[in-house]
Every structure is written in structure tokens, then in C-alpha cells.
Motif scaffolding. Structure first.
Motif, short mmCIF file in Angstrom:
data_model
loop_
_atom_site.label_atom_id
_atom_site.label_comp_id
_atom_site.label_asym_id
_atom_site.label_seq_id
_atom_site.Cartn_x
_atom_site.Cartn_y
_atom_site.Cartn_z
N GLU A 1 6.61 -6.32 3.81
CA GLU A 1 7.35 -6.72 5.01
C GLU A 1 8.24 -7.93 4.76
O GLU A 1 9.15 -8.21 5.55
N THR A 2 8.04 -8.65 3.67
CA THR A 2 8.90 -9.79 3.36
C THR A 2 9.97 -9.44 2.32
O THR A 2 10.84 -10.26 2.04
N PHE A 3 9.92 -8.23 1.79
CA PHE A 3 10.88 -7.80 0.78
C PHE A 3 12.23 -7.52 1.43
O PHE A 3 12.33 -6.76 2.38
N LEU B 1 5.55 -5.23 -5.80
CA LEU B 1 5.67 -5.09 -4.36
C LEU B 1 4.39 -4.46 -3.85
O LEU B 1 3.93 -3.45 -4.39
N GLU B 2 3.79 -5.06 -2.84
CA GLU B 2 2.52 -4.58 -2.31
C GLU B 2 2.67 -4.15 -0.86
O GLU B 2 3.29 -4.85 -0.05
N GLN C 1 11.24 1.45 3.90
CA GLN C 1 11.52 0.02 4.07
C GLN C 1 12.80 -0.37 3.33
O GLN C 1 13.63 -1.10 3.86
N TRP C 2 12.96 0.15 2.11
CA TRP C 2 14.18 -0.14 1.34
C TRP C 2 15.41 0.37 2.09
O TRP C 2 16.39 -0.34 2.23
#
Length: 176
Positions: free
Chosen positions: A114-116, A147-148, A170-171
Motif C-alpha cells: 500500500e506504500t509502493f 514488495l510485500e 496495485q501497479w
């Protein structure tokens, strides 16, 4: 009433048209995925989020395969794919081609999904690991970062095909 759309109404591109779409700047690397069904699912998900290529490394099954087709539903014909014997060697090749190397793995220094925030114009290679052992440690070590996916239940992992969908969604959300 909310009528479901017919396949003909979805505006889908053909496999040939898919290959002519602009590059997304993202590739998927499968590091020794043992299940042909997971490989097929990865191809189908890569198609949905417009991956430029799927790399099938090590023991991954490769098309043509009835098991892959069962879950890929033809995505093995739209998404370019290639087999690489050694994931670590491929990482070096992708890095020299300008990719940021991202292992999707739980590590001491992993970035929570979520912070990526992917950088505009940067190319990304997302590496997903074996169903039991995950991404090889040597590949994690060679990555730019890990990335987790945050998880809140009793299990500490997701099926690799689910992980691929979560990360690529997400990406895609960030690069719009």
C-alpha cells in the motif's frame, strides 16, 4: 435490473491487437512455479493488466500445455512469454535493459504494497516465487527491493496467482 455484459460488448482486443498495444513498462517473472495451472493463471492475469511479457523460469511449465490453457483461456497466445533457465541470470539481463527488479516476497526490509508508488516512466520486473519456497534468496538479494502484500489473517501467504493479481492491480492503479 443490472444486466451482465456479453463478451462481445466488452471491447476486448484480439491477441494480435494486444501485441500492438503500447508497452506498459511491466513484465512478470515466474521463479520456478511448479503448477501449470498457476502458470496459466499468471498468463491470464498478465493479459488483464497488459504485461509486456511473462518470463517462465526454471521448472515452470511452458505452452503449449492443456493444463496451462485450462486456466490461461488463450492468454498464452496474447501475452508474449519466454522461458529462461536461470532466474538470477535473467535478473541481470532485465536490469541491463533498464528494469527495476522487484521480488514479491516477505523480507526484513520489504516495502508494504500500500506504500509502493511506482515512478512514472520507470520499467518494472515483478518476480513471483515458487509455491512452497517463494523467490530464491539469491534473486531477492539481486533485487532492487522486495514488495510485500499486507495480510491480516492467520496465514502468511497467498496463492501465487492471487499475489500476481493483487500486485498488478496495485501497479496499474498507480500508473494510470
Amino acid at each position: 435490473m443490472d444486466r451482465k455484459l456479453l463478451s462481445s460488448e466488452l471491447g476486448r482486443v484480439s491477441p494480435e491487437e494486444y501485441r500492438d498495444l503500447p508497452e506498459s513498462g511491466m513484465v512478470v517473472v515466474l521463479d520456478n512455479i511448479r503448477s501449470a495451472h498457476n502458470v496459466g493463471s499468471a498468463l491470464r492475469t498478465a493479459d488483464a493488466f497488459k504485461a509486456d511479457k511473462v518470463w517462465l523460469c526454471g521448472i515452470c511449465a511452458c505452452p503449449p500445455s492443456a493444463e496451462i490453457h485450462k486456466s490461461a483461456l488463450g492468454a498464452e497466445d496474447s501475452v508474449p512469454w519466454e522461458h529462461a533457465e536461470d532466474t538470477l541470470a535473467l535478473v541481470g539481463r532485465l536490469r541491463s535493459d533498464g528494469f527495476t527488479i522487484v521480488s514479491v516476497e516477505q523480507t526484513e526490509l520489504s516495502v508494504s504494497l500500500e506504500t509502493f508508488s511506482p515512478a512514472a516512466g520507470r520499467k518494472y520486473a515483478f518476480i513471483f516465487g515458487n509455491e512452497v519456497d517463494g523467490v530464491q534468496q539469491s534473486v531477492v538479494d539481486a533485487s532492487d527491493f522486495s514488495l510485500e502484500i499486507p495480510q491480516f489473517g492467520t496465514k502468511h501467504s497467498l496463492n501465487v496467482s492471487v499475489s500476481i493479481g493483487v500486485v498488478l492491480w496495485q501497479w496499474r492503479e498507480h500508473i494510470r
